[in-house]
Design a protein around this motif. Structure first.
Motif, mmCIF file in Angstrom:
data_model
loop_
_atom_site.group_PDB
_atom_site.id
_atom_site.type_symbol
_atom_site.label_atom_id
_atom_site.label_comp_id
_atom_site.label_asym_id
_atom_site.label_seq_id
_atom_site.Cartn_x
_atom_site.Cartn_y
_atom_site.Cartn_z
ATOM 1 N N LEU A 149 4.168 99.268 37.843
ATOM 2 C CA LEU A 149 4.690 100.189 36.838
ATOM 3 C C LEU A 149 3.548 100.854 36.072
ATOM 4 C CD1 LEU A 149 7.217 101.264 35.280
ATOM 5 C CD2 LEU A 149 6.885 99.360 33.708
ATOM 6 N N LEU A 150 2.576 100.066 35.657
ATOM 7 C CA LEU A 150 1.442 100.618 34.915
ATOM 8 C C LEU A 150 0.687 101.650 35.756
ATOM 9 C CD1 LEU A 150 0.072 97.376 33.197
ATOM 10 C CD2 LEU A 150 1.307 99.256 32.101
ATOM 11 N N GLU A 151 0.582 101.383 37.042
ATOM 12 C CA GLU A 151 -0.130 102.318 37.923
ATOM 13 C C GLU A 151 0.619 103.631 38.084
ATOM 14 O OE1 GLU A 151 -2.390 98.941 40.708
ATOM 15 O OE2 GLU A 151 -0.537 99.882 41.408
ATOM 16 N N GLN A 152 1.936 103.604 37.901
ATOM 17 C CA GLN A 152 2.747 104.812 38.059
ATOM 18 C C GLN A 152 2.956 105.579 36.751
ATOM 19 O OE1 GLN A 152 6.529 103.709 39.759
ATOM 20 N NE2 GLN A 152 5.620 102.649 41.512
ATOM 21 N N THR A 153 2.694 104.931 35.620
ATOM 22 C CA THR A 153 3.132 105.451 34.329
ATOM 23 C C THR A 153 2.533 106.806 33.966
ATOM 24 O OG1 THR A 153 3.570 103.245 33.446
ATOM 25 C CG2 THR A 153 3.196 105.001 31.852
ATOM 26 N N LYS A 154 1.229 106.972 34.137
ATOM 27 C CA LYS A 154 0.588 108.229 33.715
ATOM 28 C C LYS A 154 1.186 109.454 34.388
ATOM 29 C CE LYS A 154 -3.985 106.743 32.132
ATOM 30 N NZ LYS A 154 -5.453 106.874 32.335
ATOM 31 N N GLN A 156 1.640 85.468 28.400
ATOM 32 C CA GLN A 156 1.131 86.446 29.359
ATOM 33 C C GLN A 156 0.297 87.544 28.698
ATOM 34 O OE1 GLN A 156 4.751 87.753 31.433
ATOM 35 N NE2 GLN A 156 4.162 86.533 33.207
ATOM 36 N N GLU A 157 0.168 87.499 27.369
ATOM 37 C CA GLU A 157 -0.462 88.622 26.675
ATOM 38 C C GLU A 157 -1.931 88.820 27.056
ATOM 39 O OE1 GLU A 157 -0.260 85.162 23.682
ATOM 40 O OE2 GLU A 157 1.038 86.082 25.179
ATOM 41 N N LYS A 158 -2.675 87.724 27.253
ATOM 42 C CA LYS A 158 -4.096 87.861 27.584
ATOM 43 C C LYS A 158 -4.278 88.517 28.951
ATOM 44 C CE LYS A 158 -8.456 85.327 27.868
ATOM 45 N NZ LYS A 158 -9.142 84.001 27.720
ATOM 46 N N GLU A 159 -3.512 88.021 29.935
ATOM 47 C CA GLU A 159 -3.610 88.593 31.276
ATOM 48 C C GLU A 159 -3.142 90.047 31.279
ATOM 49 O OE1 GLU A 159 -2.308 87.492 35.883
ATOM 50 O OE2 GLU A 159 -1.685 86.223 34.208
ATOM 51 N N LEU A 160 -2.107 90.330 30.496
ATOM 52 C CA LEU A 160 -1.590 91.691 30.445
ATOM 53 C C LEU A 160 -2.568 92.617 29.722
ATOM 54 C CD1 LEU A 160 0.771 93.402 31.328
ATOM 55 C CD2 LEU A 160 1.860 92.955 29.144
ATOM 56 N N ASP A 161 -3.251 92.107 28.725
ATOM 57 C CA ASP A 161 -4.282 92.879 28.028
ATOM 58 C C ASP A 161 -5.297 93.398 29.043
ATOM 59 O OD1 ASP A 161 -6.902 93.323 26.685
ATOM 60 O OD2 ASP A 161 -5.834 92.697 24.882
ATOM 61 N N ASN A 162 -5.774 92.503 29.907
ATOM 62 C CA ASN A 162 -6.747 92.889 30.930
ATOM 63 C C ASN A 162 -6.139 93.872 31.928
ATOM 64 O OD1 ASN A 162 -8.692 91.162 29.815
ATOM 65 N ND2 ASN A 162 -8.011 89.425 31.051
ATOM 66 N N LEU A 163 -4.879 93.654 32.276
ATOM 67 C CA LEU A 163 -4.208 94.508 33.253
ATOM 68 C C LEU A 163 -4.034 95.928 32.713
ATOM 69 C CD1 LEU A 163 -2.867 94.620 36.029
ATOM 70 C CD2 LEU A 163 -0.745 93.841 34.958
ATOM 71 N N ILE A 164 -3.646 96.036 31.459
ATOM 72 C CA ILE A 164 -3.474 97.358 30.846
ATOM 73 C C ILE A 164 -4.797 98.116 30.822
ATOM 74 C CG2 ILE A 164 -2.938 98.572 28.691
ATOM 75 C CD1 ILE A 164 -0.901 96.312 28.123
#
Length: 283
Positions: free
Chosen positions: A227-232, A249-257
């Motif tokens: 989803l993040l890859e498609q968002t822009k 999951q916030e730490k892993e998601l922080d890095n992913l974002i």
């Protein structure tokens, strides 16, 4: 058998078989077979069930003992104060997901456009988020996507019941791919449980709810990454993405974002239990 006896007996059987909140669940099953409200059940304790009702109640209690979720048995679940039809084609809406709706409404209240607000609910399931937003934002235009045609059938039933078919367009496809235009707000409650952790979940989830609605892949964030890859490519300037996430999951998601979106402006919001439940990303 009176209502009071039926309620007490059903609650005892459920409790004896390890069902939490047995009194509440027994009342829900009893209300379903008698078509009575909780208030009527409590104010008419001496009312007698007929033989058919007794048999139906016994059947529903047996289904619940086998761990079938009560929401699937009675075919409905309340979400954001709204009653939704649900069955085994869709994930049962959770109370914590109401935070997504709260934050979506907060975003829209501070957004001023000379046109209808464009919103997309990604992985709509039974349509709980989309319908809740449509009822609270009558001038908005909402797309609701899901990869499952079966889920979209349930979402359509709820759109029709709540008379919002003129505001919600249901689209079948993977994440943002079916969207025909850019939107101002993306809201998503995607699968975020690691495949390796599914076996630790309750039988109500693992035996009855659609696996595709809970299995987030090896990392638990496989679909969120997509989803993040498609968002822009699908969101308007000054738009917003709201994502529900799992506990810790916030730490892993922080890095992913940061990996997918670069120097994005985002923050986490906790639910009533203090769990960081939603991430808001501004564009």
């Amino acid at each position: 058998m009176t209502l009071a006896q039926a309620l007490q007996q059903s609650a005892h059987i459920l409790s004896s078989n390890g069902i939490d909140d047995s009194h509440i669940e027994a009342r829900m099953l009893l209300a379903h077979i008698t078509k009575l409200s909780p208030v009527q059940i409590y104010t008419q304790p001496e009312r007698v069930l007929n033989q058919e009702q007794e048999g139906n109640l016994q059947e529903l209690v047996e289904r619940r003992i086998c761990r079938e979720p009560a929401a699937y048995i009675v075919k409905h679940r309340e979400f954001y104060g709204i009653d939704f039809y649900v069955d085994s084609r869709v994930l049962i809406p959770r109370p914590e997901t109401e935070l997504l709706v709260d934050m979506a409404l907060e975003f829209t209240s501070s957004t001023y456009l000379a046109r209808p607000l464009l919103i997309a609910d990604i992985g709509t399931g039974c349509g709980a988020i989309a319908v809740s937003l449509a009822l609270n934002l009558p001038n908005s235009k909402i797309y609701a996507t899901d990869v499952s045609l079966l889920a979209l059938e349930v979402a359509r039933l709820n759109c029709e019941h709540h008379k919002v078919t003129d505001r919600i367009t249901l689209l079948q496809g993977n994440l943002l791919e079916p969207l025909p235009e850019h939107v101002d707000l993306l809201v998503a409650n995607l699968p975020y449980i690691k495949s390796s952790e599914l076996a630790t979940l309750s039988p109500e989830i693992t035996k009855f709810e659609p696996r595709m609605a809970i299995d987030g892949g090896k990392s638990g964030l496989d679909y969120i990454r997509q989803l993040l890859e498609q968002t822009k490519e699908r969101i308007n300037n000054k738009g917003c993405l709201l994502l529900e996430i799992g506990q810790n999951q916030e730490k892993e998601l922080d890095n992913l974002i940061r990996s997918c979106l670069g120097r994005a402006n985002f923050r986490f919001t906790s639910d009533l239990n203090g769990v960081k439940r939603v991430v808001k990303i501004n564009f």
